[in-house]
Design an enzyme around this catalytic site. Structure first.
Site, PDB file in Angstrom:
ATOM      1  N   HIS A  32       0.851  -1.184   0.000  1.00 47.05           N
ATOM      2  CA  HIS A  32       0.000   0.000   0.000  1.00 47.05           C
ATOM      3  C   HIS A  32       0.895   1.246   0.000  1.00 47.05           C
ATOM      4  O   HIS A  32       1.864   1.306   0.746  1.00 47.05           O
ATOM      5  CB  HIS A  32      -0.925   0.001   1.225  1.00 47.05           C
ATOM      6  CG  HIS A  32      -1.891   1.127   1.209  1.00 47.05           C
ATOM      7  ND1 HIS A  32      -2.981   1.149   0.370  1.00 47.05           N
ATOM      8  CD2 HIS A  32      -1.911   2.305   1.889  1.00 47.05           C
ATOM      9  CE1 HIS A  32      -3.638   2.285   0.553  1.00 47.05           C
ATOM     10  NE2 HIS A  32      -3.007   3.000   1.468  1.00 47.05           N
ATOM     11  N   GLU A  35       8.512   1.383  -3.736  1.00 47.19           N
ATOM     12  CA  GLU A  35       7.705   0.153  -3.659  1.00 47.19           C
ATOM     13  C   GLU A  35       8.427  -1.008  -4.340  1.00 47.19           C
ATOM     14  O   GLU A  35       8.442  -2.132  -3.839  1.00 47.19           O
ATOM     15  CB  GLU A  35       6.352   0.353  -4.344  1.00 47.19           C
ATOM     16  CG  GLU A  35       5.391   1.226  -3.578  1.00 47.19           C
ATOM     17  CD  GLU A  35       4.032   1.310  -4.269  1.00 47.19           C
ATOM     18  OE1 GLU A  35       3.514   0.274  -4.692  1.00 47.19           O
ATOM     19  OE2 GLU A  35       3.500   2.431  -4.388  1.00 47.19           O
TER      20      GLU A  35
HETATM   21  C1  GRF Z   1       0.963   0.830  -6.351  1.00 46.58           C
HETATM   22  O1  GRF Z   1       1.191   2.161  -5.948  1.00 46.58           O
HETATM   23  C2  GRF Z   1       0.383   0.034  -5.216  1.00 46.58           C
HETATM   24  O2  GRF Z   1       0.925   0.343  -3.976  1.00 46.58           O
HETATM   25  C3  GRF Z   1      -1.056   0.463  -5.285  1.00 46.58           C
HETATM   26  O3  GRF Z   1      -1.343   0.497  -6.668  1.00 46.58           O
HETATM   27  C4  GRF Z   1      -0.150   0.773  -7.400  1.00 46.58           C
HETATM   28  C5  GRF Z   1       0.029  -0.339  -8.381  1.00 46.58           C
HETATM   29  O4  GRF Z   1       1.051  -0.104  -9.275  1.00 46.58           O
HETATM   30  N1  GRF Z   1      -1.898  -0.387  -4.494  1.00 46.58           N
HETATM   31  P1  GRF Z   1       1.554  -1.242 -10.277  1.00 46.58           P
HETATM   32  O5  GRF Z   1       0.343  -1.869 -10.916  1.00 46.58           O
HETATM   33  O6  GRF Z   1       2.360  -2.233  -9.490  1.00 46.58           O
HETATM   34  O7  GRF Z   1       2.398  -0.503 -11.280  1.00 46.58           O
END
Ligand code: GRF
Length: 167
Positions: free
Chosen positions: A89, A154
């Site tokens: 998240h 992330e």
């Molecule tokens: C990410 O920011 C995740 O944390 C959120 O949605 C986005 C998804 O990005 N829940 P991706 O599809 O991995 O590029």
């Protein structure tokens, strides 16, 4: 050679976190192997979950990663799967659960944001935290720049958290 746990990634969006997990999983010491990718283009939640559980069982999947997956999994699904499910998240949970995270963070004029990998429970973005990264918000930060910046973190955090789960 580590015996990798057969795993599945659930996505709804662009799949950039999925890509970073797949890249990491090529390392011989990475604990999981991506056997299956599921995206949610099925409107009926019950049918979707039923089909998923059949596939997961058939392929002996023991671990699930949600990466930008926009549906909330039912309590029944979480219980029936019975193994570990984790999610990423884009906030410093427990702050800013739910949708439009970055927008709300900017409106609140927060000094820091972040990203969190956590276990999935029946309550949205509320399971135990595995790993978290704190990120400074610049004075002139825009929605676009913030989203981009957090996403870069992330991509690093998710594989690290997966390693942490299997330590
Ligand atoms: C990410 O920011 C995740 O944390 C959120 O949605 C986005 C998804 O990005 N829940 P991706 O599809 O991995 O590029």
């Amino acid at each position: 050679m580590v015996k990798k746990v057969k795993s599945c990634v659930f996505i709804s969006g662009n799949g950039t976190n999925l890509y970073s997990i797949i890249k990491s999983s090529r390392d011989y010491s990475f604990p999981i192997k991506i056997e299956l990718i599921i995206s949610n283009n099925n409107n009926n939640q019950k049918i979707f979950e039923k089909k998923c559980l059949i596939e997961l069982k058939k392929r002996e999947i023991g671990f699930l990663c949600l990466a930008g997956f926009m549906k909330i999994l039912s309590n029944n699904f979480i219980k029936t799967f019975g193994y570990k499910i984790i999610n990423i998240h884009p906030s410093l949970l427990p702050k800013f659960k739910g949708l439009n995270t970055h927008k709300r963070v900017l409106i609140k004029k927060e000094k820091y944001t972040g990203c969190t990998v956590h276990y999935v429970s029946s309550k949205l973005d509320s399971g135990n935290i595995i790993m978290q990264k704190k990120i400074l918000i610049k004075k002139n930060e825009t929605l676009k720049s913030l989203k981009k910046k957090v996403l870069v973190h992330e991509h690093k955090l998710y594989p690290e958290a997966i390693r942490c789960v299997f330590k």
